[in-house]
Design a protein around this motif. Sequence first.
Motif, mmCIF file in Angstrom:
data_model
loop_
_atom_site.group_PDB
_atom_site.id
_atom_site.type_symbol
_atom_site.label_atom_id
_atom_site.label_comp_id
_atom_site.label_asym_id
_atom_site.label_seq_id
_atom_site.Cartn_x
_atom_site.Cartn_y
_atom_site.Cartn_z
ATOM 1 N N THR A 210 11.507 2.514 4.621
ATOM 2 C CA THR A 210 10.779 3.425 3.738
ATOM 3 C C THR A 210 9.804 2.664 2.858
ATOM 4 N N SER B 241 4.267 2.953 4.266
ATOM 5 C CA SER B 241 2.904 3.366 3.917
ATOM 6 C C SER B 241 1.890 2.318 4.346
ATOM 7 N N ASP B 242 0.624 2.740 4.365
ATOM 8 C CA ASP B 242 -0.433 1.801 4.705
ATOM 9 C C ASP B 242 -0.537 0.683 3.676
ATOM 10 N N ASN C 270 4.028 -0.289 -1.748
ATOM 11 C CA ASN C 270 4.010 0.186 -3.125
ATOM 12 C C ASN C 270 5.243 -0.264 -3.899
ATOM 13 N N PRO D 276 5.845 4.068 11.446
ATOM 14 C CA PRO D 276 6.770 4.049 10.307
ATOM 15 C C PRO D 276 8.189 4.329 10.764
ATOM 16 N N ASP E 22 8.696 8.619 -3.610
ATOM 17 C CA ASP E 22 9.214 8.823 -2.245
ATOM 18 C C ASP E 22 10.015 7.620 -1.753
#
Length: 528
Positions: free
Chosen positions: A425, A429-430, A433, A449, A484
């Motif tokens: 997780t 994402s690209d 984070n 992903p 998220d």
Amino acid sequence: MRRHIPVLLAALLAASCTPLPPAVPPGPAPIPQDEPITPAEAQPSPGLTRVRIISLNDFHGALRPVEDASGVRRGGAAFVATAIRNAAEGCAEPCAVLVLDGGDTFQGTLPSNLTYGRAVLDVYRAFGVAAAALGNHEFDWGQDTLRARISDAPYAILSANVRDASGAVPSWIRTDTIVERGGLSIGIVGISTLETPSATRASNVAGLEFVDPAESIDRYTRALRLRGADMVVVVAHSGAFCEGGRFAACEGEIVEIARQVKEPIAAIVSGHTHSVVNTVVNGIPIVQARSSGQAIAVLDLEPPEWKSSAQIVSVIADSLAPDGAVSALVRVAEANVAEIVERPVAASARRLTRSGAQHSLGNLIADAQRWASRADVAIMNNGGIRADLPLGDVSYGDVYSVQPFGNTLVRFTVTGEELLNHLETVVASDRVNAHVSGIQVRYDPVLAPGARIMEARLADGRPISPNGSYTIVVNDFIATGGDDLGFGGDAAGENLGIGDLDALLAYLRALPQPFAAPEELRLIPVGL
């Protein structure tokens, strides 16, 4: 003709803005959403040369200037006030000036946070702000405190796309307002980002839903025009990023919203992404001026076609004279917390900045949380890292500005398979984070992903065993699904009652001085 500019006086603001509805303790009175429709009566004053919209966004309680990596002092409320006044006075007569804000006004510094944002309200009154968007961080102290700030604010705090459990606009949230400038009735609609439920604690927005912003803009734009608005401006806590400074190449939520809007909109003041935005989408000019008062946006609309031109003006403290009245407000706010803010904590061997997706400061914070919780692995979300740390002496106020949210640490015990799934997780994402501690992960960002991790080893070099047992610590924002990055399912964590700020303070004090933050890359992309 009298110029309509903010002159840093509350009396002028009160005379020029539609009054807020009075609060009726313990909560504000309901705000009617369907006011009687009357024909438009306001007409622009003869010879009006332009409407100048001066805006800021994501102020985050930044009352004092902050030095950047080059030692340049940027922002500071007293200097923002001067920049606003200069921009207003620089608009050739006859000119109508409107000051707006893109949201996330209060959260972020001790002088603001210890008063739950009240210290900023006086400053915004001095700025002459007419309306602001309702940002996600406005919810950080819960809905009761937010109701109080909305009631106290000398300007309208707006969001047209929030709904309660019944599907109605909550009675305590204003959707729009109308202000008079230069003989014009200017309607203002507010919008909150759809990311709000994942960008604040889930409990803070319980019972609320954030619905289609474009549809909400269209709906309330039509209503404002029927109520007499000559033009409509949107304040949106919704942002974008513009690639390489080429303002035509912007992507993000507010760009998509602007593309979907059908009603005629004069301009959008955006926020949320802390970026420079100066573009036109679907014929609508959109501006955003960094964050923390580092800049203001100056957008001109010229009749009769309301052709737009805009610039983002940096607020450099050493090139501006501070506004005296606002300086006095800041001194009072800072004096109330000076003893706490100036308390020494540690000394840093170098300046630690938040540049890039992975940086030493993020590693340091993740290490502090793993150390304080005695966990095998820690994960820290980048969005929770709010400021840089200076070279040399580091004070309590410096550390507080890095982690101002008051989150607590939650420890989970998971299998190796569950740990790997959660790390998937993190790298899904690209743009990564988060930062990690106690583990090094190699992943291929080209793969789908959920299947990107090629290798994961603990800090001592041991590979993760799918059947093994491991402890992982996160803050309670992540634990409840923030950014998220939550665990989901039936995972139950132990809230350790350790504040993330307390963990970082204790860790910095425990390090050899001056401390050096770890520079190694821990989430390592491969195959590029």
